[in-house]
Enzyme design. Structure first.
Site, PDB file in Angstrom:
ATOM      1  N   GLN A 187     124.614  45.788  17.151  1.00  0.00           N
ATOM      2  CA  GLN A 187     125.601  46.698  17.737  1.00  0.00           C
ATOM      3  C   GLN A 187     124.895  47.969  18.204  1.00  0.00           C
ATOM      4  OE1 GLN A 187     129.092  47.491  15.380  1.00  0.00           O
ATOM      5  NE2 GLN A 187     129.941  48.817  16.959  1.00  0.00           N
ATOM      6  N   PHE A 188     124.483  47.961  19.480  1.00  0.00           N
ATOM      7  CA  PHE A 188     123.742  49.097  20.021  1.00  0.00           C
ATOM      8  C   PHE A 188     124.566  50.376  20.020  1.00  0.00           C
ATOM      9  CE2 PHE A 188     126.043  48.101  23.843  1.00  0.00           C
ATOM     10  CZ  PHE A 188     126.114  49.298  24.549  1.00  0.00           C
ATOM     11  N   THR A 189     125.888  50.258  19.975  1.00  0.00           N
ATOM     12  CA  THR A 189     126.738  51.457  20.014  1.00  0.00           C
ATOM     13  C   THR A 189     126.585  52.329  18.773  1.00  0.00           C
ATOM     14  OG1 THR A 189     128.656  50.271  19.141  1.00  0.00           O
ATOM     15  CG2 THR A 189     128.441  50.381  21.549  1.00  0.00           C
TER      16      THR A 189
END
Length: 149
Positions: A78-80
């Site tokens: 989850q790059f966020t």
């Protein structure tokens, strides 16, 4: 590297309405990889995840680890998690590592768990995923390999 570790009764991840990973009692882990991360960061987070004592013992005290209870693990990229919202209203993702480099580190992170005696499931890197989390407690722990918090 950042990780959101949630103690779960069960968790699953779907891609295109197909379940690609599911676990029972254990941890759902959302991981973000930054531009500055190395194998050292991955190892640090792996060790923390495996040894966090947040499962209840016979006295109802959070005293047992994932390994102690024979728990299961679902890891999802989850790059966020590297979204910087300090300025304006749109997150800035400049610190997140992207593309092939991020996928290599994510795959390396999953590999670190394969020698452990736990059931490991994962999401699909870069895919649009639907994640179901039945949080137990709720217990949610934030981990950061640079130890900023």
């Amino acid at each position: 590297m950042r990780a959101v570790v949630q103690r779960v009764k069960r968790s699953s991840v779907k891609v295109s309405d197909k379940v690609i990973g599911e676990i029972n009692k254990g941890f759902n882990v959302l991981v973000g990889i930054s531009k500055d991360d190395s194998m050292e960061d991955l190892i640090y987070i792996k060790e923390k995840i495996l040894n966090l004592r947040v499962f209840e013992d016979e006295n109802e005290k959070m005293n047992l680890s994932l390994k102690d209870i024979g728990g299961e693990l679902l890891i999802i990229s989850q790059f966020t998690l590297y979204g910087d919202c300090r300025k304006g209203r749109r997150p800035n993702f400049m610190e997140a590592l992207g593309g092939d480099e991020a996928k290599k580190l994510y795959d390396s992170f999953l590999e670190l768990f394969k020698n452990e005696d736990i059931k490991l499931q994962s999401g699909s890197f870069g895919a649009d995923m639907e994640v179901e989390i039945i949080n137990d407690g709720p217990v949610t722990i934030l981990l950061e390999s640079k130890r900023n918090f």
